[in-house]
Design a protein around this motif. Sequence first.
Motif, mmCIF file in Angstrom:
data_model
loop_
_atom_site.group_PDB
_atom_site.id
_atom_site.type_symbol
_atom_site.label_atom_id
_atom_site.label_comp_id
_atom_site.label_asym_id
_atom_site.label_seq_id
_atom_site.Cartn_x
_atom_site.Cartn_y
_atom_site.Cartn_z
ATOM 1 N N LEU A 25 -12.107 -4.664 0.709
ATOM 2 C CA LEU A 25 -10.729 -4.848 1.157
ATOM 3 C C LEU A 25 -10.371 -5.448 2.505
ATOM 4 C CD1 LEU A 25 -9.062 -1.742 -0.554
ATOM 5 C CD2 LEU A 25 -9.309 -4.305 -1.622
ATOM 6 N N VAL A 26 -9.785 -6.280 2.656
ATOM 7 C CA VAL A 26 -9.497 -6.658 4.210
ATOM 8 C C VAL A 26 -8.228 -6.431 4.406
ATOM 9 C CG1 VAL A 26 -9.325 -8.650 5.649
ATOM 10 C CG2 VAL A 26 -10.936 -8.903 3.482
ATOM 11 N N THR A 27 -8.158 -5.541 5.704
ATOM 12 C CA THR A 27 -6.641 -5.007 5.960
ATOM 13 C C THR A 27 -6.406 -5.564 7.538
ATOM 14 O OG1 THR A 27 -7.863 -3.114 7.051
ATOM 15 C CG2 THR A 27 -7.518 -2.950 4.709
ATOM 16 N N SER A 28 -5.353 -5.229 7.841
ATOM 17 C CA SER A 28 -4.802 -5.232 9.333
ATOM 18 C C SER A 28 -3.788 -3.972 9.303
ATOM 19 C CB SER A 28 -3.979 -6.472 9.578
ATOM 20 O OG SER A 28 -3.315 -6.505 10.617
ATOM 21 N N ALA A 29 -3.889 -2.993 10.244
ATOM 22 C CA ALA A 29 -3.156 -2.128 10.653
ATOM 23 C C ALA A 29 -1.921 -2.543 11.002
ATOM 24 C CB ALA A 29 -3.801 -0.907 11.062
ATOM 25 N N LYS A 30 -2.162 -3.569 12.135
ATOM 26 C CA LYS A 30 -0.869 -4.178 12.742
ATOM 27 C C LYS A 30 -0.069 -4.930 12.090
ATOM 28 C CE LYS A 30 -0.489 -6.909 16.703
ATOM 29 N NZ LYS A 30 -1.237 -7.901 17.831
ATOM 30 N N GLU A 31 -0.417 -5.477 10.964
ATOM 31 C CA GLU A 31 0.470 -6.247 10.105
ATOM 32 C C GLU A 31 0.826 -5.517 8.883
ATOM 33 O OE1 GLU A 31 -1.701 -9.948 9.876
ATOM 34 O OE2 GLU A 31 -1.093 -10.738 11.612
ATOM 35 N N GLY A 32 0.179 -4.499 8.268
ATOM 36 C CA GLY A 32 0.302 -3.798 7.344
ATOM 37 C C GLY A 32 -0.361 -4.548 6.070
ATOM 38 N N VAL A 33 -1.323 -5.301 6.359
ATOM 39 C CA VAL A 33 -2.139 -6.049 5.172
ATOM 40 C C VAL A 33 -3.007 -5.076 4.575
ATOM 41 C CG1 VAL A 33 -3.567 -8.061 4.775
ATOM 42 C CG2 VAL A 33 -1.668 -8.338 6.469
ATOM 43 N N GLY A 34 -3.058 -4.945 3.167
ATOM 44 C CA GLY A 34 -4.087 -4.284 2.663
ATOM 45 C C GLY A 34 -3.878 -2.738 2.775
ATOM 46 N N VAL A 35 -3.017 -2.069 3.291
ATOM 47 C CA VAL A 35 -2.995 -0.647 3.554
ATOM 48 C C VAL A 35 -2.751 -0.193 2.181
ATOM 49 C CG1 VAL A 35 -1.651 1.152 4.528
ATOM 50 C CG2 VAL A 35 -2.429 -0.721 5.958
ATOM 51 N N ASP A 36 -1.963 -0.781 1.584
ATOM 52 C CA ASP A 36 -1.544 0.039 0.168
ATOM 53 C C ASP A 36 -2.704 0.079 -0.718
ATOM 54 O OD1 ASP A 36 0.863 0.668 1.024
ATOM 55 O OD2 ASP A 36 2.124 -1.158 -0.008
ATOM 56 N N LYS A 37 -3.387 -1.152 -0.624
ATOM 57 C CA LYS A 37 -4.609 -1.421 -1.824
ATOM 58 C C LYS A 37 -5.926 -0.231 -1.245
ATOM 59 C CE LYS A 37 -4.078 -6.058 -2.363
ATOM 60 N NZ LYS A 37 -4.929 -7.516 -2.478
ATOM 61 N N VAL A 38 -5.827 -0.052 0.052
ATOM 62 C CA VAL A 38 -7.013 1.225 0.328
ATOM 63 C C VAL A 38 -6.110 2.443 -0.043
ATOM 64 C CG1 VAL A 38 -7.770 2.336 2.379
ATOM 65 C CG2 VAL A 38 -7.655 -0.001 2.339
ATOM 66 N N MET A 39 -4.797 2.726 0.001
ATOM 67 C CA MET A 39 -4.332 3.853 -0.465
ATOM 68 C C MET A 39 -4.511 4.213 -1.817
ATOM 69 S SD MET A 39 -2.407 5.843 1.501
ATOM 70 C CE MET A 39 -0.805 6.378 0.785
ATOM 71 N N ASP A 40 -4.611 2.959 -2.820
ATOM 72 C CA ASP A 40 -4.619 2.954 -4.259
ATOM 73 C C ASP A 40 -6.250 3.521 -4.466
ATOM 74 O OD1 ASP A 40 -2.026 2.273 -4.693
ATOM 75 O OD2 ASP A 40 -2.800 0.147 -5.002
ATOM 76 N N GLN A 41 -7.137 3.031 -3.688
ATOM 77 C CA GLN A 41 -8.509 3.438 -3.840
ATOM 78 C C GLN A 41 -8.726 4.796 -3.629
ATOM 79 O OE1 GLN A 41 -11.334 1.549 -4.847
ATOM 80 N NE2 GLN A 41 -9.771 -0.047 -5.442
ATOM 81 N N LEU A 42 -8.008 5.498 -2.781
ATOM 82 C CA LEU A 42 -8.096 6.970 -2.397
ATOM 83 C C LEU A 42 -7.641 8.086 -3.107
ATOM 84 C CD1 LEU A 42 -7.958 6.273 1.721
ATOM 85 C CD2 LEU A 42 -9.833 6.066 0.036
ATOM 86 N N SER A 43 -6.484 7.552 -3.977
ATOM 87 C CA SER A 43 -5.742 8.464 -4.853
ATOM 88 C C SER A 43 -6.340 9.509 -5.287
ATOM 89 C CB SER A 43 -4.774 7.767 -5.712
ATOM 90 O OG SER A 43 -4.110 8.573 -6.405
ATOM 91 N N GLY A 44 -6.129 10.852 -5.173
ATOM 92 C CA GLY A 44 -6.844 11.814 -5.873
ATOM 93 C C GLY A 44 -8.357 12.168 -5.467
ATOM 94 N N ARG A 45 -8.662 11.579 -4.516
ATOM 95 C CA ARG A 45 -10.242 11.620 -4.252
ATOM 96 C C ARG A 45 -10.466 12.294 -2.743
ATOM 97 N NH1 ARG A 45 -13.032 5.946 -5.891
ATOM 98 N NH2 ARG A 45 -14.762 7.399 -6.241
ATOM 99 N N ILE A 46 -11.560 12.922 -2.619
ATOM 100 C CA ILE A 46 -11.766 13.123 -1.269
ATOM 101 C C ILE A 46 -12.557 11.964 -0.673
ATOM 102 C CG2 ILE A 46 -13.077 14.911 0.235
ATOM 103 C CD1 ILE A 46 -12.428 16.844 -1.976
ATOM 104 N N SER A 47 -12.246 11.582 0.450
ATOM 105 C CA SER A 47 -12.982 10.416 0.936
ATOM 106 C C SER A 47 -13.262 10.584 2.286
ATOM 107 C CB SER A 47 -12.302 8.956 0.849
ATOM 108 O OG SER A 47 -11.669 8.898 -0.338
ATOM 109 N N VAL A 48 -14.335 9.920 2.943
ATOM 110 C CA VAL A 48 -14.514 9.965 4.458
ATOM 111 C C VAL A 48 -14.750 8.418 4.993
ATOM 112 C CG1 VAL A 48 -17.318 9.988 3.885
ATOM 113 C CG2 VAL A 48 -16.273 10.633 6.156
#
Length: 302
Positions: free
Chosen positions: A148-171
């Motif tokens: 996934l390609v993201t930009s915290a500054k522009e908000g790009v891809g943040v929701d997609k990362v969130m979807d991958q982390l749902s209900g999981r313990i991640s590092v």
Amino acid sequence: MPTGFIVKALSGYYYVLPEDSQSAESIQCRARGIFKKRGISPLVGDRVIYQLTENGEGTVDEILPRTSELVRPPVANVDLVVLVFSVDEPALNLPLLDKFLVHTESAGLDALICLTKHDLLADSREHGGPLELESVIKLYESIGYTILVTSAKEGVGVDKVMDQLSGRISVFAGQSGVGKSSLLNAMVPGLQLETNQISMKLGRGKHTTRHVELIRLQNGGIVADTPGFSQLDFLQVDAEGLGGCFREFAPFAAECRFRGCLHLHEPGCKVQEAADAGLIAATRYENYLQFLGEIRDKKRRY
């Protein structure tokens, strides 16, 4: 006795979040001396049995069985490793990415590759940045990794990362300055983890995260933010097991003439033949050889 899980370890204290409580408040605990005698230490992510003491603090009495354990970063019971690398500032470091992937594979964990600072691509178009990025994405997706390609500054891809982390313990893991804390701040409103600009003189970031800590997400996921680092040692990977940490080697390695083939210079090695034929990316095979050399050198020293 009550159970909980360790959300933070700092200065000899373990902060335990009770499992049977809706409160977000953790209990500051010390570990019993028996752990030191056994040569083990509680880790962030451990499910533990604890008991309260008279001063309102507690003691960790027992560590419940772990489903996984990482040496660096030191965290237990993780389902997913999010490998965070920036597309620029610092430049994308493929050997280090492959080294992280070896550690992830050796631990038997899923990996998500997150490429941050997409907003910097516009400034690097003249230098071929986007084209190089496309080839990197194509390579690792062909191996079987999600990128996934993201930009915290522009908000790009943040929701997609969130979807991958749902209900999981991640590092979250990766070298300093790639934007791990910035990405977490974008995912968790009000979190305000400390961030720092990358040092342009050194080409790397400062260590803004100084300890491992679990962070709750609104979608039920739990994320461990970890100190950034740029070096990894092969503490738990031996020469014979290294090839198994490169997913694309598997179909060829099964046809090698010799059992335990190191894919170095053995006759009848199908992995070498595949690399020579371009069926395995040259960068991946070169990094494999580099890592193999590091492991063998370390073994000779000890």
